[in-house]
Design a protein around this motif. Structure first.
Motif, PDB file in Angstrom:
ATOM      1  N   UNK B 221      -3.345   8.306  -8.649  1.00 62.74           N
ATOM      2  CA  UNK B 221      -3.821   7.097  -7.969  1.00 62.74           C
ATOM      3  C   UNK B 221      -2.645   6.200  -7.595  1.00 62.74           C
ATOM      4  N   UNK B 222      -1.733   6.049  -8.544  1.00 64.00           N
ATOM      5  CA  UNK B 222      -0.574   5.180  -8.317  1.00 64.00           C
ATOM      6  C   UNK B 222       0.287   5.719  -7.178  1.00 64.00           C
ATOM      7  N   UNK B 223       0.485   7.038  -7.159  1.00 63.94           N
ATOM      8  CA  UNK B 223       1.332   7.633  -6.121  1.00 63.94           C
ATOM      9  C   UNK B 223       0.647   7.594  -4.753  1.00 63.94           C
ATOM     10  N   UNK B 224      -0.676   7.723  -4.749  1.00 63.85           N
ATOM     11  CA  UNK B 224      -1.404   7.614  -3.473  1.00 63.85           C
ATOM     12  C   UNK B 224      -1.234   6.209  -2.914  1.00 63.85           C
ATOM     13  N   UNK B 225      -1.324   5.222  -3.798  1.00 64.50           N
ATOM     14  CA  UNK B 225      -1.129   3.833  -3.346  1.00 64.50           C
ATOM     15  C   UNK B 225       0.293   3.628  -2.818  1.00 64.50           C
ATOM     16  N   UNK B 226       1.267   4.248  -3.472  1.00 67.66           N
ATOM     17  CA  UNK B 226       2.658   4.141  -3.006  1.00 67.66           C
ATOM     18  C   UNK B 226       2.774   4.735  -1.608  1.00 67.66           C
ATOM     19  N   UNK B 227       2.138   5.900  -1.406  1.00 64.51           N
ATOM     20  CA  UNK B 227       2.188   6.558  -0.095  1.00 64.51           C
ATOM     21  C   UNK B 227       1.524   5.676   0.961  1.00 64.51           C
ATOM     22  N   UNK B 228       0.419   5.046   0.546  1.00 62.57           N
ATOM     23  CA  UNK B 228      -0.313   4.185   1.480  1.00 62.57           C
ATOM     24  C   UNK B 228       0.554   2.975   1.866  1.00 62.57           C
ATOM     25  N   UNK B 229       1.193   2.359   0.854  1.00 62.23           N
ATOM     26  CA  UNK B 229       2.066   1.199   1.107  1.00 62.23           C
ATOM     27  C   UNK B 229       3.214   1.589   2.038  1.00 62.23           C
ATOM     28  N   UNK B 230       3.750   2.773   1.796  1.00 59.61           N
ATOM     29  CA  UNK B 230       4.851   3.290   2.612  1.00 59.61           C
ATOM     30  C   UNK B 230       4.420   3.363   4.080  1.00 59.61           C
ATOM     31  N   UNK B 231       3.212   3.893   4.272  1.00 59.71           N
ATOM     32  CA  UNK B 231       2.692   4.050   5.620  1.00 59.71           C
ATOM     33  C   UNK B 231       2.423   2.698   6.268  1.00 59.71           C
ATOM     34  N   UNK B 232       1.814   1.779   5.487  1.00 59.61           N
ATOM     35  CA  UNK B 232       1.518   0.445   6.030  1.00 59.61           C
ATOM     36  C   UNK B 232       2.806  -0.284   6.406  1.00 59.61           C
ATOM     37  N   UNK B 233       3.850  -0.127   5.549  1.00 54.24           N
ATOM     38  CA  UNK B 233       5.123  -0.799   5.817  1.00 54.24           C
ATOM     39  C   UNK B 233       5.704  -0.306   7.133  1.00 54.24           C
ATOM     40  N   UNK B 234       5.543   0.988   7.382  1.00 53.93           N
ATOM     41  CA  UNK B 234       6.065   1.554   8.634  1.00 53.93           C
ATOM     42  C   UNK B 234       5.212   1.071   9.809  1.00 53.93           C
ATOM     43  N   UNK B 235       3.887   1.128   9.580  1.00 56.49           N
ATOM     44  CA  UNK B 235       2.956   0.764  10.654  1.00 56.49           C
ATOM     45  C   UNK B 235       3.180  -0.681  11.110  1.00 56.49           C
ATOM     46  N   UNK B 236       3.461  -1.576  10.122  1.00 60.21           N
ATOM     47  CA  UNK B 236       3.609  -2.994  10.460  1.00 60.21           C
ATOM     48  C   UNK B 236       4.871  -3.251  11.279  1.00 60.21           C
ATOM     49  N   UNK B 237       5.811  -2.281  11.281  1.00 61.14           N
ATOM     50  CA  UNK B 237       7.034  -2.462  12.070  1.00 61.14           C
ATOM     51  C   UNK B 237       7.096  -1.512  13.265  1.00 61.14           C
ATOM     52  N   UNK B 238       5.996  -0.785  13.473  1.00 58.55           N
ATOM     53  CA  UNK B 238       5.985   0.165  14.586  1.00 58.55           C
ATOM     54  C   UNK B 238       5.452  -0.524  15.838  1.00 58.55           C
ATOM     55  N   UNK B 239       6.298  -0.599  16.837  1.00 59.70           N
ATOM     56  CA  UNK B 239       5.873  -1.240  18.080  1.00 59.70           C
ATOM     57  C   UNK B 239       5.422  -0.168  19.063  1.00 59.70           C
ATOM     58  N   UNK B 240       6.239   0.866  19.190  1.00 56.88           N
ATOM     59  CA  UNK B 240       5.905   1.985  20.076  1.00 56.88           C
ATOM     60  C   UNK B 240       5.741   3.228  19.211  1.00 56.88           C
TER      61      UNK B 240
END
Lengths: 284, 316
Positions: B221-240
């Motif tokens: 569960x903890x690692x899934x949340x880490x993966x999710x945070x990783x993705x959100x962090x990228x998504x929030x800085x993805x313009x194109x």
């Protein structure tokens, strides 16, 4: 190797580097007596956590030595009964990341883990679990899985899991990380009560306000991973040059009407205003 | 102090909203697999919370000790595996439905299983309905091979047909699967996963194995949340959005990061265990003894199993 001494811990010129040559601690010397309340103060990566790990026998000094209860802490000593069991019963370590510490399926299992490892009878383990659930107000969380708890709840469960072992020394690594003000205050009160009951506490933190409340003695680590001061807390907090030098406070410029002044600044330290416009204020 | 490019562009901000091309709604194809996978994981975590809620709801099976439920399930599973008559299997499935209703398990979850499981088991067992596998009385004609047909070294019949004996075997297989899955479902839906795991010890599963599985479940569960945070962090800085290849590269580096975090976490958790006296041997709190209600449940399961096996003529 037993050595006659009244101190709980004696750190003598201890040094430690992580694999890859990353320096953790350099030439550190420190003595911890029974009942002391010590704060390890230092900026990030100054060696506070490394020192706590050396004191808990999780890492071992590569130069110098660390003595606990008169015995030199080596890998062999930390793994060989009866000393290893005596040591683990006496010393509790609160990790900075509660998720690391909460590895059991439920809160109840977590609190029971330590006493079970010490081979205490089942009835006594059960009694300790009940006491801890009650003292820390965790009854409603008994069957919950750790990953479903909030940050404050996790910290309380982690603390309960240490206290159920019945330690006489608590090592706390950045205990307020991720806690809201109310949870911080509750933690502070609990640690104060534990100290009142006779526990020795060593707390690593860079929060000067919290340190001032939780400890009477301060050990300051520099960014070069050395202990640069071991003195009463009041004396250390009054030495602004030292705090600036070790990156625990920063210089802060702001305006007072017609003049601007610069002074060392931490959100928990008082400073005085006054003096000539444009000139340095008294006490800066 | 702040470079010019960092200052908010008021002029550009004024055009946002006035320019319809900025909200085109165009979606890249095949670039959203990461988001889809992670939202699947997030759903799994949410499902965990729902399961936890169902397990603590007031109901019949929730009142039974997890060890008794596991034992009862094991007995009924054996009976389902040995039962030869479809009616016996229908009886066990019917019992599961009654227990599910008495335990307030949402029937939606049962229905979902009943719709998907028979379909998959049917795909597996379908060939056995043909005369090529199960000879017997033909009930439907599928294909005409003609005389002397071969599949490699194997001779084929003149006609490929569905046989009544084959249909019976297929139907029994589907019913057996349904009964077994229903049994597992009512047990897992009414027991917290953590409690279920620790109860495995009482069925003789080695303590170390139980501890490792419990820790795996906890840190997954903890690692899934880490993966999710990783993705959100990228998504929030993805313009194109990047190309599919770039996304794949990012996924690979993310996997590397998670793997590294996994190892680090493993070391730290071990240190935390050692710090509290762990010497390599797993120790657990002993469970309290079973109550009369728990024993009655196990007895009831045993009785049903015996009746089902007797009806199927297993002991004849």
């Amino acid at each position: 190797m037993m050595e006659a001494s009244g101190a709980i811990f004696e750190v003598r010129n201890a040094g430690f580097s992580y694999p890859g040559g990353v320096v953790g601690l350099v030439d550190a010397s420190l003595t911890v007596a029974v009942g002391e309340r010590i704060a390890l103060l230092g900026a990030n990566a100054s060696g506070k956590s490394t020192l706590l790990q050396l004191l808990d026998g999780l890492q071992f000094a590569q130069t110098g030595s660390v003595l606990a209860f008169g015995t030199k802490l080596t890998e062999a000593a930390a793994e060989t009964p009866p000393f290893s069991r005596f040591f683990r019963r006496q010393v509790g370590f609160l990790f900075q990341n509660s998720d690391v510490q909460l590895f059991s399926p439920t809160v109840e299992d977590e609190i029971a883990f330590g006493p079970l490892q010490l081979r205490l009878p089942q009835d006594e383990v059960r009694q300790r679990v009940e006491d801890m659930l009650q003292i820390l107000g965790l009854q409603a969380l008994r069957d919950r899985a750790p990953h479903t708890l909030s940050g404050g709840e996790k910290k309380r469960v982690a603390l309960a899991s240490l206290l159920s072992v019945g330690p006489s020394v608590l090592l706390l690594d950045e205990p307020t990380t991720g806690l809201d003000p109310r949870s911080q205050q509750a933690l502070l009160e609990l640690v104060a009560e534990l100290h009142h009951a006779g526990l020795t506490t060593i707390t690593a933190t860079h929060d000067l306000g919290f340190a001032a409340e939780i400890a009477s003695q301060a050990v300051v680590l520099s960014e070069e991973h050395r202990i640069v001061r071991d003195a009463p807390m009041r004396e250390v907090l009054g030495d602004l040059d030292l705090l600036l030098q070790v990156n625990l406070i920063h210089s802060h410029a702001h305006e007072h009407g017609s003049y601007t002044h610069v002074h060392p600044h931490a959100h928990t330290l008082p400073h005085e205003h006054g003096g000539e416009p444009g000139g340095p204020p008294p006490g800066a | 102090m702040i470079p010019e490019w960092m200052r908010p562009d008021i002029a550009e901000r004024a055009t946002v909203g006035a320019e319809p091309a900025l909200v085109s709604g165009r979606r890249g194809h095949g670039r959203y697999f990461v988001r889809k996978a992670l939202s699947g994981f997030a759903r799994a975590i949410a499902q965990d919370v729902v399961a936890d809620r169902a397990a603590s709801a007031p109901g019949l099976l929730q009142r039974i000790d997890a060890r008794a439920k596991l034992l009862g399930m094991a007995i009924l599973l054996v009976a389902s595996t040995l039962a030869a008559k479809p009616l016996s299997l229908v009886t066990i499935t019917g019992l599961c439905v009654a227990l599910a209703v008495a335990s307030r398990i949402p029937l939606r979850s049962l229905l979902r299983v009943w719709l998907s499981v028979p379909l998959f088991s049917l795909v597996i067992i379908l060939p056995s309905a043909l005369n090529v596998v199960t000879p017997g009385e033909a009930v439907a004609h599928v294909w005409h091979f003609g005389p002397g047909a071969h599949l490699g070294p194997w001779p084929l019949p003149v006609d490929m047909t569905v046989t009544s004996e084959g249909l019976f075997i297929a139907a029994r297989f589907v019913l057996r699967t349904l009964a077994c899955v229903s049994l597992v479902l009512i047990t897992t839906a009414t027991t917290r996963p953590t409690v279920l795991l620790s109860s495995l010890r009482s069925l003789g599963v080695p303590k170390v194995f139980v501890m490792v599985v419990a820790m795996m479940y906890r840190y997954l569960t903890l690692l899934i949340r880490t993966a999710e945070d990783l993705h959100f962090a990228k998504m929030s800085r993805t313009i194109e959005p990047g190309s599919t290849r770039a996304e794949q590269r990012w996924v690979a580096s993310g996997m590397g990061f998670i793997f590294h975090r996994c190892r680090q976490l493993g070391d730290e958790v071990y240190q935390a265990m050692v710090s509290r006296g762990y010497e390599g041997e797993a120790r657990f709190l002993h469970h309290a003894g079973l109550r009369s209600g728990d024993i009655a449940y196990v007895g009831f399961c045993a009785l049903v199993s015996a009746a089902v096996l007797a009806a199927s003529g297993v002991w004849r």
